[in-house]
Design a protein around this motif. Structure first.
Motif, short mmCIF file in Angstrom:
data_model
loop_
_atom_site.label_atom_id
_atom_site.label_comp_id
_atom_site.label_asym_id
_atom_site.label_seq_id
_atom_site.Cartn_x
_atom_site.Cartn_y
_atom_site.Cartn_z
N MET A 1 0.82 -1.21 0.00
CA MET A 1 0.00 0.00 0.00
C MET A 1 0.86 1.27 0.00
N LYS A 2 2.01 1.17 0.65
CA LYS A 2 2.92 2.31 0.74
C LYS A 2 3.34 2.78 -0.64
N TYR A 3 3.77 1.83 -1.47
CA TYR A 3 4.26 2.20 -2.81
C TYR A 3 3.11 2.65 -3.71
N LEU A 4 1.94 2.01 -3.59
CA LEU A 4 0.79 2.40 -4.41
C LEU A 4 0.33 3.81 -4.05
N ALA A 5 0.23 4.12 -2.76
CA ALA A 5 -0.22 5.44 -2.33
C ALA A 5 0.73 6.53 -2.82
N ASN A 6 2.02 6.30 -2.73
CA ASN A 6 2.99 7.31 -3.15
C ASN A 6 3.05 7.43 -4.67
N PHE A 7 2.88 6.31 -5.37
CA PHE A 7 2.85 6.36 -6.84
C PHE A 7 1.63 7.16 -7.30
N LEU A 185 -1.62 24.59 -7.18
CA LEU A 185 -1.17 24.55 -5.79
C LEU A 185 -1.48 23.21 -5.13
N LEU A 186 -2.66 22.66 -5.38
CA LEU A 186 -3.01 21.35 -4.81
C LEU A 186 -2.09 20.27 -5.35
N GLY A 187 -1.78 20.34 -6.65
CA GLY A 187 -0.88 19.35 -7.23
C GLY A 187 0.52 19.43 -6.64
N VAL A 188 1.05 20.65 -6.50
CA VAL A 188 2.39 20.83 -5.93
C VAL A 188 2.41 20.37 -4.47
N ALA A 189 1.38 20.76 -3.71
CA ALA A 189 1.32 20.40 -2.29
C ALA A 189 1.23 18.89 -2.10
N LEU A 190 0.49 18.21 -2.98
CA LEU A 190 0.35 16.75 -2.86
C LEU A 190 1.68 16.06 -3.13
N ILE A 191 2.40 16.52 -4.13
CA ILE A 191 3.70 15.93 -4.43
C ILE A 191 4.69 16.19 -3.29
N LEU A 192 4.61 17.37 -2.70
CA LEU A 192 5.51 17.70 -1.59
C LEU A 192 5.13 16.96 -0.30
N GLY A 193 3.91 16.45 -0.24
CA GLY A 193 3.46 15.78 0.98
C GLY A 193 3.13 16.75 2.09
N TRP A 194 2.82 18.00 1.72
CA TRP A 194 2.53 19.04 2.70
C TRP A 194 1.06 18.97 3.12
N ILE A 261 2.21 8.76 3.50
CA ILE A 261 2.57 10.01 2.82
C ILE A 261 3.43 10.84 3.77
N LYS A 262 4.69 10.97 3.47
CA LYS A 262 5.61 11.72 4.30
C LYS A 262 6.07 12.99 3.57
N PRO A 263 6.26 14.08 4.30
CA PRO A 263 6.72 15.32 3.66
C PRO A 263 8.09 15.13 3.01
N VAL A 264 8.25 15.69 1.83
CA VAL A 264 9.53 15.62 1.13
C VAL A 264 10.52 16.59 1.74
N PHE A 265 10.04 17.79 2.11
CA PHE A 265 10.88 18.81 2.71
C PHE A 265 10.28 19.25 4.04
N SER A 266 11.02 20.08 4.74
CA SER A 266 10.50 20.64 5.99
C SER A 266 9.33 21.57 5.69
N PRO A 268 8.62 24.75 6.61
CA PRO A 268 8.96 26.10 6.12
C PRO A 268 9.42 26.12 4.66
N PHE A 269 10.21 25.12 4.26
CA PHE A 269 10.70 25.09 2.88
C PHE A 269 9.56 24.77 1.91
N SER A 270 8.65 23.86 2.32
CA SER A 270 7.49 23.54 1.48
C SER A 270 6.60 24.76 1.29
N VAL A 271 6.44 25.56 2.36
CA VAL A 271 5.64 26.78 2.26
C VAL A 271 6.28 27.76 1.28
N LYS A 272 7.60 27.83 1.28
CA LYS A 272 8.30 28.71 0.33
C LYS A 272 8.05 28.25 -1.11
N ILE A 273 8.11 26.94 -1.32
CA ILE A 273 7.86 26.40 -2.67
C ILE A 273 6.42 26.71 -3.10
#
Length: 498
Positions: A1-7, A185-194, A261-266, A268-273
């Motif tokens: 499930m981990k790999y499917l959810a992230n894919f 924004l939703l697409g970017v946030a989902l990829i970032l895991g934010w 689903i784990k955040p890719v970056f911290s 604060p950095f995700s908010v900047k992106i």
């Protein structure tokens, strides 16, 4: 499930970014689709109005027909034109005349009547709404009978949600831009895991909204192009619906594995992106709205030969239609074919004639450009063949709505028109506005040019600017310009003077 959810997270995120950017590339076109949806919703949610039933009693014969009340009209003007009595038969005692019924300048009924004694000919009109007699008028041998029916008290007012959709039509541009930016924004946030729970919930709600729109389009055959990916990727309503169902299912699967689903970056950095993404997507959308799409997917884009796109091959199949007659009984409309009518007596069964339509039963070949017209002021002559046969340079000046056109560039436009006249470049000013509005506009801005008339939907699809310029040589598009970036005489000289 981990790999499917992230894919799936990556796939859904990329799809949202792609969809948002494609629509941001043409926010004006997307706003047209939103306007179409709001218009359809308001029309479909309007309450069913009663019909005005008109009975024409002549020589002990009664002809009945109906007219559905328009809630935007407070009265109905009824005009009956009767031609002079003539004798066209071998029996000299029989006279006949033609009658035409017009309601609010629209012909709804035409009939012939006969009489043996024209001096004693008796005829009258009576009007009913909801089986209640509201008026009558004797017309006898009047050449023209005019009557006005006040229907104010019979109009069923629109509910508040109909007015709501009508008012939304004034905000389609900011709504279109907002949806485009939100998708990115939703697409970017989902990829970032934010904030995955918030983002997934937002994506699912937005997907449900689009699923409803595409289902509505497909099931009721309304807004047949949903504009999911603008003019870049054309999808049928059912294809769009299935796409949204798959997207919604993928979102649910991601939700089942949300713990993976784990955040890719911290944070604060995700908010900047996300902030940078917001600024870039808003800027890109505003740029494409103010000027023209960065990537033009319209038929009149640079390099296209519009004659080839409008050409119908020899022996191509054509549309096939069937005559359908609409009759009403107990305020319910029913459709009948000619065979149905020949086998039944609908008058004796209590049916009232409403309308006749041509129903498409088989779609023929349709070229990519199929509604491009250059009509005269009376809408009787189409100069499209003359346009195609002109082998020189020609300039389309497109005003899809002359009342809402950008007047700040009018002096530049007048200079361009003068340059074209001096250098034998044929100009074709095209609009879909009313003649009166065109005349007022021409007088106000001292535009001494003849306007041609076309279909408003087609004009919107030529160029996303009002006005907009399209320069062609023969039938090949050389360049497009919006009203906010009109060419100088020097630019035109480089393109047209060889």
């Amino acid at each position: 499930m981990k790999y499917l959810a992230n894919f799936l997270r990556i796939c859904v995120g990329l799809l949202f970014i792609f969809s948002g950017l494609i629509k941001s590339n043409d926010p004006t076109g997307f706003s047209y689709k939103l306007d179409e949806y709001f218009s359809v919703f308001s029309a479909d949610l309007e309450p069913s109005q009663d019909s005005l039933i008109i009975c024409f009693n002549h020589q002990n014969q009664i002809d009945t027909f109906s007219y559905t009340i328009n809630p935007n009209q407070q009265k109905i003007d009824i005009v009956v034109d009767q031609s002079p009595w003539i004798n066209n038969t071998s029996d000299e005692s029989i006279f006949e005349r033609e009658l035409t019924f017009n309601l609010n300048n629209q012909e709804i009924y035409r009939s012939n009547t006969t009489s043996f004694d024209t001096l004693r000919y008796i005829s009258k009109l009576s009007y009913e709404i909801s089986n209640k007699l509201i008026g009558q008028k004797n017309i006898g041998n009047l050449v023209k009978a005019i009557d006005t029916i006040d229907i104010t008290s019979h109009i069923i007012p629109n509910p508040i949600y109909v007015d709501f959709f009508q008012k939304l039509r004034s905000f389609t541009i900011p709504l279109a831009m907002g949806i485009c930016v939100l998708e990115v924004l939703l697409g970017v946030a989902l990829i970032l895991g934010w904030a995955p729970r918030l983002i997934l919930s937002s994506i699912f709600i937005l997907t449900l909204f689009f699923t409803f729109l595409t289902w509505y389009s497909a099931y009721f055959n309304k807004v047949t192009d949903c504009g999911c990916f603008g003019d870049a990727i054309k999808l049928t309503p059912w294809e769009s619906f299935y796409k949204d169902v798959i997207l919604g299912s993928a979102t649910l699967l991601i939700g089942l594995g949300i713990k993976h689903i784990k955040p890719v970056f911290s944070t604060p950095f995700s908010v900047k992106i996300l902030t940078i993404s917001l600024i870039l997507s808003v800027g890109f959308s505003i740029y494409c709205w103010h000027y023209l799409p960065v990537k033009n997917f319209l038929k009149f884009k640079k390099g296209n030969d519009i004659f080839q796109l409008a050409n119908v091959p020899d022996n191509a199949p054509s549309d096939m239609y069937e005559n359908i007659f609409i009759y009403a009984k107990d305020r319910i409309n029913e459709e009948f074919t000619i065979d149905d009518i020949s086998q039944r007596n609908l008058k004796e069964e209590g049916y009232v004639f409403v309308d006749r339509i041509d129903k498409l039963i088989s779609k023929g070949f349709e070229p990519e450009i199929h509604d491009f017209k250059i009509m005269d002021v009376d809408q009787t002559n189409d100069y499209i063949d003359d346009f195609y046969s002109d082998s020189g340079f020609k300039l389309l000046i497109v005003f899809n709505d002359i009342e809402k056109s950008d007047n700040e560039s009018i002096d530049e436009l007048k200079s361009i028109i003068r340059f074209c006249n001096e250098n034998q470049i044929t100009i074709y000013p095209l609009t879909a506005s009313k003649t009166q509005n065109v005349e007022e506009f021409s007088k106000k801005h001292n535009l001494n040019i003849p306007f041609y008339y076309g279909d408003k939907t087609n004009l919107k699809s030529i160029i996303r600017s009002n006005p907009g310029l399209v320069l062609l040589q023969k039938n090949v598009v050389i360049e497009n310009w919006p009203s906010t970036r009109l060419p100088s005489e020097k630019q035109l000289s480089k393109l047209t003077i060889q």
